[in-house]
Design an enzyme around this catalytic site. Structure first.
Site, short mmCIF file in Angstrom:
data_model
loop_
_atom_site.label_atom_id
_atom_site.label_comp_id
_atom_site.label_asym_id
_atom_site.label_seq_id
_atom_site.Cartn_x
_atom_site.Cartn_y
_atom_site.Cartn_z
N ILE A 1 -51.57 -48.18 -44.62
CA ILE A 1 -51.23 -46.74 -44.93
C ILE A 1 -52.71 -46.11 -44.84
O ILE A 1 -52.76 -44.99 -44.05
CB ILE A 1 -50.39 -46.49 -46.10
CG1 ILE A 1 -49.13 -46.95 -45.89
CG2 ILE A 1 -50.62 -44.94 -46.42
CD1 ILE A 1 -48.30 -46.92 -47.43
N CYS B 1 -26.74 -49.89 -36.13
CA CYS B 1 -26.99 -51.14 -35.37
C CYS B 1 -25.66 -52.06 -36.08
O CYS B 1 -24.53 -51.84 -35.45
CB CYS B 1 -27.95 -51.88 -35.59
SG CYS B 1 -28.42 -53.05 -34.23
N PHE B 2 -25.93 -53.03 -36.89
CA PHE B 2 -24.86 -53.58 -37.42
C PHE B 2 -23.69 -52.72 -38.14
O PHE B 2 -22.44 -52.96 -38.18
CB PHE B 2 -25.33 -54.53 -38.57
CG PHE B 2 -24.54 -55.99 -39.00
CD1 PHE B 2 -23.74 -56.70 -37.91
CD2 PHE B 2 -24.37 -56.38 -40.16
CE1 PHE B 2 -23.00 -57.55 -38.36
CE2 PHE B 2 -23.81 -57.48 -40.60
CZ PHE B 2 -22.94 -58.25 -39.67
N GLU C 1 -33.86 -44.74 -36.91
CA GLU C 1 -35.18 -44.56 -37.96
C GLU C 1 -36.36 -45.00 -37.19
O GLU C 1 -37.44 -44.48 -37.68
CB GLU C 1 -34.96 -45.57 -38.83
CG GLU C 1 -34.77 -47.16 -39.09
CD GLU C 1 -33.66 -47.72 -38.37
OE1 GLU C 1 -32.46 -46.76 -37.95
OE2 GLU C 1 -33.50 -48.97 -38.37
N LYS D 1 -72.77 -48.85 -58.73
CA LYS D 1 -72.85 -50.04 -58.56
C LYS D 1 -72.50 -50.71 -57.26
O LYS D 1 -73.29 -51.64 -56.64
CB LYS D 1 -72.03 -50.86 -59.81
CG LYS D 1 -72.58 -51.58 -60.88
CD LYS D 1 -71.83 -52.05 -61.85
CE LYS D 1 -72.37 -52.24 -63.05
NZ LYS D 1 -71.45 -52.83 -64.14
N HIS E 1 -31.51 -48.56 -33.43
CA HIS E 1 -32.37 -48.10 -34.74
C HIS E 1 -33.03 -46.76 -34.62
O HIS E 1 -34.24 -46.47 -34.53
CB HIS E 1 -33.51 -49.25 -35.04
CG HIS E 1 -32.56 -50.62 -35.40
ND1 HIS E 1 -32.35 -50.84 -36.53
CD2 HIS E 1 -32.47 -51.70 -34.62
CE1 HIS E 1 -31.65 -51.98 -36.53
NE2 HIS E 1 -31.82 -52.64 -35.31
N ASP F 1 -46.20 -52.45 -39.82
CA ASP F 1 -47.46 -51.63 -39.97
C ASP F 1 -47.50 -50.93 -38.68
O ASP F 1 -47.80 -49.68 -38.77
CB ASP F 1 -48.83 -52.18 -39.96
CG ASP F 1 -49.17 -52.55 -41.73
OD1 ASP F 1 -48.47 -52.00 -42.47
OD2 ASP F 1 -49.95 -53.51 -41.84
N1 GLN Z 1 -26.49 -58.52 -35.80
C1 GLN Z 1 -26.34 -57.54 -34.94
C2 GLN Z 1 -26.40 -57.94 -33.42
O1 GLN Z 1 -27.24 -58.94 -33.31
C3 GLN Z 1 -26.73 -56.39 -35.46
C4 GLN Z 1 -28.26 -56.30 -35.26
C5 GLN Z 1 -28.97 -55.22 -36.09
O2 GLN Z 1 -28.54 -54.72 -36.75
N2 GLN Z 1 -30.23 -55.10 -35.89
O3 GLN Z 1 -26.33 -57.21 -32.66
#
Ligand code: GLN
Length: 593
Positions: A49, A417-418, A548, A254, A546, A101
């Site tokens: 950061i 995703c999942f 995010e 110091k 993703h 990071d």
């Molecule tokens: N496990 C799931 C896949 O492989 C989702 C992966 C994840 O959420 N990054 O497709």
């Protein structure tokens, strides 16, 4: 990398000289300067950061900045690292799986990075060994110095050429004295020597201990840490002191005395309320002008650019400060106690909150023991629910219960995703009547594998590296909620890291049940965004991407922002109606909708 590139694209190397200093083609001495940030005393000081904030205030001045993280570990990337131990695996647009990071840099700098910006010892040694096999060392014995350090310098100079940056901003992982990072320090010493005066600025981030029993700050550990740096032949130009409270004049004096650093370049980096305040804190301490002076960058600085950047940033801070309402969003996962594994998710909610003018409280919900019987009690108070990415069986059934609850009780929902895949499973089971529907990741021989591996990926299964990684274009269907959220764009770029996806043969069935696939891969039937229409649910959306990872403080991801806005609308989720059906869900009486 091709052997041609490995061997031919460099100059300044011969078997006559003791200096092994390969320069990439096109390297211009003096064009790019180097800022090197190192840590001392201990890790966990927020070096990422700090470094990214320092890089940001240089970028704000109109300088072009190319950050690079040097990692000590031998893995080639972070793809195989356990996120619960090392923090989330961040994925770059070019598919590189790297340290979290890099996400901090992308967010702070609002700049996409690539595999050039992430170096591990594994990559360095790999290249050295490949070159050795190709006879690239001209009959010499291959040594840590100059060959391995030479490879590090080469990577940084290649980055300088490719990025044409004013400043290559180097962060060395770990702390000075770590065996695994020692050769990076040596490489940086050599680089500064070779590039000559005014070319490199070393910044050491240290820690000032304040033992509660003494009630005063002690500088000894910091002195010893910096002495270790001096022993590497590196004289720091700036000492930044982390600590709980503002570092006293006495301690700074110091440290100045023991480290040969002028007092005004020994600065206090004490804890502050929000990481978004750090850039201004560094500016206040004169860090930006110090770096510009040390590297003699005065004639490359653009004051107007800086004014504009500062105004935009302070606008964001003001919005954050003035946020007077709160919403509570649940994040449902299997190990919700390890926050670093959801770093970008937390950030994306934060960006969206600032933009929407609310504070987002996060409620961590462990799905391992979540059942139809206790779900109302656990989720009933939420203004919104987020189901993040994940892998494996554990907690998956609980997550499916959570999706169902959000869908049936009209709680704003975002699946990632999942989370997207499990939303499809839930819909298949409870709306389309496909009993036992599942992802083959969870139950390989389930009766309805609505989530499966695509046929061509099946062919390469077992060879490793079969994840779909990095940035991909996504076609957005006109007239959908996603279309609206993406400001009516019909093509957007999102980031992916997954192996499994919606099995195409179930698409028609799911759509007939009312699920809308509003984002797809342009050239293949890979479903990327799903939603329920506005008349069926106030906000039910999920994405295979993703989202995010591409959210930035000044440009929150639209799907996250949509969730937060819907959560504001849903400040009183448990209307009489909803709590009644929640009760019946708890007793298992609820029929499928
Ligand atoms: N496990 C799931 C896949 O492989 C989702 C992966 C994840 O959420 N990054 O497709």
């Amino acid at each position: 990398m091709s052997s041609e590139h490995l061997l031919n694209n460099i100059s300044n190397v011969s078997d006559e000289t003791e200096f092994y200093t390969p320069r990439p083609a096109g390297y211009r001495e003096g064009k790019t300067k180097y800022v090197v940030v190192v840590g001392s005393v201990m890790s966990g000081l927020g070096k990422g950061i700090f470094s990214s904030s320092l890089a940001k205030i240089l970028k704000d001045k109109g300088l072009t900045v190319a950050p690079v993280k040097l990692e000590g570990y031998l893995n080639l990337d972070s793809g195989t690292l356990n996120p619960y131990r090392h923090g989330e695996v961040f994925v770059l647009d070019d598919g590189m799986e790297c340290d979290m990071d890099l996400g901090t840099y992308e967010r702070m700098l609002d700049q996409n990075l690539s595999r050039r910006n992430f170096v591990t010892s594994g990559q360095i040694f790999n290249r050295v060994l490949e070159k050795e096999r190709l006879g690239g060392y001209l009959g010499r014995d291959v040594l840590m110095i100059p060959h391995v350090t030479g490879e590090v310098k080469l990577r940084l100079r290649e980055l300088a050429v490719e990025s044409d940056a004013d400043v290559v901003f180097v962060e060395i992982g770990g702390t000075v004295g770590d065996v695994e990072n020692a050769y990076y320090f040596e490489a940086m010493r050599e680089l500064a020597f070779e590039e000559g005066p005014d070319s490199a600025c070393f910044v050491v981030l240290t820690y000032i201990i304040e033992p509660p029993a003494l009630g005063e700050q002690k500088s000894k550990a910091a002195q010893l840490g910096i002495r270790a740096l001096l022993e590497c032949g590196i004289q720091p130009h700036i000492v930044a002191c982390r600590g709980r409270h503002r570092v006293t004049q006495k301690v700074r004096e110091k440290l100045a005395m023991y480290t040969n650093v002028p007092l005004d370049r020994v600065i206090s980096m004490h804890d502050c309320e929000s990481i978004y305040l750090i850039p201004e804190m560094l500016r206040g301490a004169g860090m930006d002008t110090a770096v510009v002076d040390i590297l003699k960058l005065h004639d490359r600085v653009h004051p107007e650019a800086e004014q504009k950047a500062r105004a935009t940033w302070s606008d964001l801070l003001r919005k954050q400060r003035e946020a007077d309402t709160e919403v509570t969003i649940g994040i449902a996962g299997k190990y919700t106690s390890v926050r670093d594994s959801y770093a970008s998710v937390i950030k994306a909610l934060e960006h969206s909150g600032a933009h929407a003018g609310v504070r987002v409280n996060i409620d961590w919900i462990d799905t391992t023991d979540l059942t139809e019987a206790n779900v109302a009690e656990q989720l009933g108070h939420l203004n919104g629910l987020l189901l993040p990415g994940g892998f494996g069986v554990r907690g998956a059934e609980g997550k499916i219960v959570a999706v169902r609850f959000a869908r049936e009780h009209r709680i704003p929902f975002l699946g990632i995703c999942f989370g997207f895949q499990l939303a499809v499973v839930e819909f298949a089971r409870n709306v389309c009547g496909l009993a036992g529907a599942n992802s083959r990741e969870i139950v390989p021989d389930c009766p309805h594998p609505v989530i499966d591996i695509l046929p061509e990926q099946k062919a390469i299964e077992g060879l490793g590296g079969n994840m779909r990684l990095g940035g991909r274009d996504v076609s957005i269907k006109a007239g959908t909620r996603a279309h609206q959220l993406f400001n009516f764009a019909t093509e957007v770029r999102m980031r992916f890291r997954h192996r499994w996806e919606v099995e195409p043969k179930y698409i028609e069935r799911l759509e007939a049940g009312g699920l809308v696939f509003s984002g797809k891969a342009p050239d293949y039937p890979i479903m990327q965004v799903l939603e329920l229409p506005a008349d069926a649910h106030p906000y039910f959306l999920a994405t295979q991407a993703h989202a995010e990872m591409t959210s930035r403080p000044l440009r929150p991801d639209p799907l996250y922002l949509g969730l937060v806005r819907a959560a504001i609308e849903n400040k009183h989720p448990m209307t009489d109606d909803a709590s009644q059906s929640a009760d019946s869900a708890a007793t298992g009486e609820l029929t499928t909708s």
